[in-house]
Design a protein around this motif. Structure first.
Motif, PDB file in Angstrom:
ATOM      1  N   ASP A  26     -44.071  19.404   0.768  1.00  0.00           N
ATOM      2  CA  ASP A  26     -43.839  19.480   2.396  1.00  0.00           C
ATOM      3  C   ASP A  26     -42.684  18.285   2.106  1.00  0.00           C
ATOM      4  N   ALA A  27     -42.421  17.586   1.554  1.00  0.00           N
ATOM      5  CA  ALA A  27     -41.427  16.367   2.330  1.00  0.00           C
ATOM      6  C   ALA A  27     -39.904  16.877   2.043  1.00  0.00           C
ATOM      7  N   ILE A  28     -39.922  17.957   1.319  1.00  0.00           N
ATOM      8  CA  ILE A  28     -38.560  18.691   1.014  1.00  0.00           C
ATOM      9  C   ILE A  28     -37.558  19.326   2.970  1.00  0.00           C
ATOM     10  N   LYS A  29     -38.868  18.815   3.579  1.00  0.00           N
ATOM     11  CA  LYS A  29     -37.846  19.958   4.726  1.00  0.00           C
ATOM     12  C   LYS A  29     -37.736  18.850   5.826  1.00  0.00           C
ATOM     13  N   ILE A  30     -37.501  17.303   5.422  1.00  0.00           N
ATOM     14  CA  ILE A  30     -37.030  16.372   5.784  1.00  0.00           C
ATOM     15  C   ILE A  30     -35.493  16.450   6.159  1.00  0.00           C
ATOM     16  N   LEU A  31     -35.165  16.901   4.154  1.00  0.00           N
ATOM     17  CA  LEU A  31     -33.859  17.460   4.061  1.00  0.00           C
ATOM     18  C   LEU A  31     -32.596  17.930   4.741  1.00  0.00           C
ATOM     19  N   ILE A  32     -33.615  18.800   6.047  1.00  0.00           N
ATOM     20  CA  ILE A  32     -32.668  20.296   6.576  1.00  0.00           C
ATOM     21  C   ILE A  32     -33.030  19.432   8.491  1.00  0.00           C
ATOM     22  N   ALA A  33     -34.016  18.405   8.804  1.00  0.00           N
ATOM     23  CA  ALA A  33     -34.317  18.005   9.424  1.00  0.00           C
ATOM     24  C   ALA A  33     -32.612  17.563  10.444  1.00  0.00           C
ATOM     25  N   ASP A  34     -32.795  17.835  12.287  1.00  0.00           N
ATOM     26  CA  ASP A  34     -31.830  17.912  12.695  1.00  0.00           C
ATOM     27  C   ASP A  34     -31.831  16.250  12.124  1.00  0.00           C
ATOM     28  N   ASP A  35     -31.876  15.013  12.482  1.00  0.00           N
ATOM     29  CA  ASP A  35     -32.017  13.877  12.171  1.00  0.00           C
ATOM     30  C   ASP A  35     -31.435  13.483  10.979  1.00  0.00           C
ATOM     31  N   GLN A  75     -26.531   3.486  -1.641  1.00  0.00           N
ATOM     32  CA  GLN A  75     -26.373   4.547  -3.971  1.00  0.00           C
ATOM     33  C   GLN A  75     -27.215   4.563  -4.051  1.00  0.00           C
ATOM     34  N   ILE A  76     -28.098   4.736  -3.072  1.00  0.00           N
ATOM     35  CA  ILE A  76     -29.985   5.001  -3.624  1.00  0.00           C
ATOM     36  C   ILE A  76     -29.699   6.713  -4.175  1.00  0.00           C
ATOM     37  N   ASP A  77     -30.266   6.829  -5.030  1.00  0.00           N
ATOM     38  CA  ASP A  77     -29.723   8.335  -5.964  1.00  0.00           C
ATOM     39  C   ASP A  77     -31.081   9.262  -4.962  1.00  0.00           C
ATOM     40  N   VAL A  78     -31.056  10.232  -4.204  1.00  0.00           N
ATOM     41  CA  VAL A  78     -31.618  11.314  -3.656  1.00  0.00           C
ATOM     42  C   VAL A  78     -31.901  12.266  -3.948  1.00  0.00           C
ATOM     43  N   VAL A  79     -32.424  12.433  -4.617  1.00  0.00           N
ATOM     44  CA  VAL A  79     -32.841  13.945  -5.653  1.00  0.00           C
ATOM     45  C   VAL A  79     -33.515  15.071  -4.856  1.00  0.00           C
ATOM     46  N   ILE A 138     -35.338  27.105   2.029  1.00  0.00           N
ATOM     47  CA  ILE A 138     -34.042  25.908   1.960  1.00  0.00           C
ATOM     48  C   ILE A 138     -33.271  26.180   0.885  1.00  0.00           C
ATOM     49  N   ASP A 139     -31.017  26.788   1.066  1.00  0.00           N
ATOM     50  CA  ASP A 139     -30.907  27.032   0.650  1.00  0.00           C
ATOM     51  C   ASP A 139     -29.885  25.532   0.303  1.00  0.00           C
ATOM     52  N   SER A 140     -29.914  25.737  -0.676  1.00  0.00           N
ATOM     53  CA  SER A 140     -29.078  23.661  -1.327  1.00  0.00           C
ATOM     54  C   SER A 140     -27.434  23.535  -0.609  1.00  0.00           C
ATOM     55  N   ASP A 141     -27.382  24.304   0.496  1.00  0.00           N
ATOM     56  CA  ASP A 141     -26.117  24.269   1.272  1.00  0.00           C
ATOM     57  C   ASP A 141     -26.209  23.870   1.988  1.00  0.00           C
ATOM     58  N   GLN A 142     -27.847  23.612   2.439  1.00  0.00           N
ATOM     59  CA  GLN A 142     -28.147  23.199   4.010  1.00  0.00           C
ATOM     60  C   GLN A 142     -28.293  21.590   3.490  1.00  0.00           C
ATOM     61  N   LEU A 143     -27.497  21.028   2.541  1.00  0.00           N
ATOM     62  CA  LEU A 143     -28.332  19.871   2.085  1.00  0.00           C
ATOM     63  C   LEU A 143     -27.079  19.189   2.341  1.00  0.00           C
ATOM     64  N   LEU A 144     -27.757  17.739   2.592  1.00  0.00           N
ATOM     65  CA  LEU A 144     -25.806  16.900   2.196  1.00  0.00           C
ATOM     66  C   LEU A 144     -25.617  16.697   0.982  1.00  0.00           C
ATOM     67  N   ASP A 145     -23.948  16.679   1.301  1.00  0.00           N
ATOM     68  CA  ASP A 145     -23.354  16.654  -0.236  1.00  0.00           C
ATOM     69  C   ASP A 145     -23.859  15.702  -1.068  1.00  0.00           C
ATOM     70  N   ASP A 146     -24.554  14.453  -0.797  1.00  0.00           N
ATOM     71  CA  ASP A 146     -24.496  13.436  -1.846  1.00  0.00           C
ATOM     72  C   ASP A 146     -26.102  13.418  -2.960  1.00  0.00           C
TER      73      ASP A 146
END
Length: 105
Positions: free
Chosen positions: A38-47, A58-62, A73-81
């Motif tokens: 369920d934490a995956i939803k934080i990657l598309i949160a407004d903030d 330089q933390i590797d966010v995966v 959730i589509d990968s295009d919605q995530l931050l680039d890095d």
């Protein structure tokens, strides 16, 4: 020393980020934050400020692709890095096999 943090609960985000910040002042070779469940939803949160801060440090966010799929959730919605792996639990196994310390805040 290499460390992988595992975040799968949204309500543990602040605690997890605090742990990473505390550790990031020490001489650690690699810090990875694996996000699934369920934490995956934080990657598309407004903030996205906390995630951006981690990436800037330089933390590797995966992100787990299975969790992205489960939450539509589509990968295009995530931050680039943000790096995507096919299966989060397998990433955890691989990293532990490579000698990473496992932290579950």
């Amino acid at each position: 020393m290499k460390v992988i943090f595992h975040l799968n609960q949204i309500d543990r985000l602040n605690h997890c980020v605090s742990n990473i910040r505390n550790l990031n002042v020490k001489p650690v070779e690699t810090i990875e934050l694996l996000i699934n469940g369920d934490a995956i939803k934080i990657l598309i949160a407004d903030d996205q400020s906390l995630i951006k801060q981690l990436l800037d440090q330089q933390i590797d966010v995966v992100a787990c692709q299975n969790s992205l799929n489960a939450h539509q959730i589509d990968s295009d919605q995530l931050l680039d890095d943000i790096r995507i792996v096919s299966t989060g639990v397998y990433e955890l196994i691989e990293k532990q096999h490579e000698g990473y310390a496992y932290i579950k805040p």
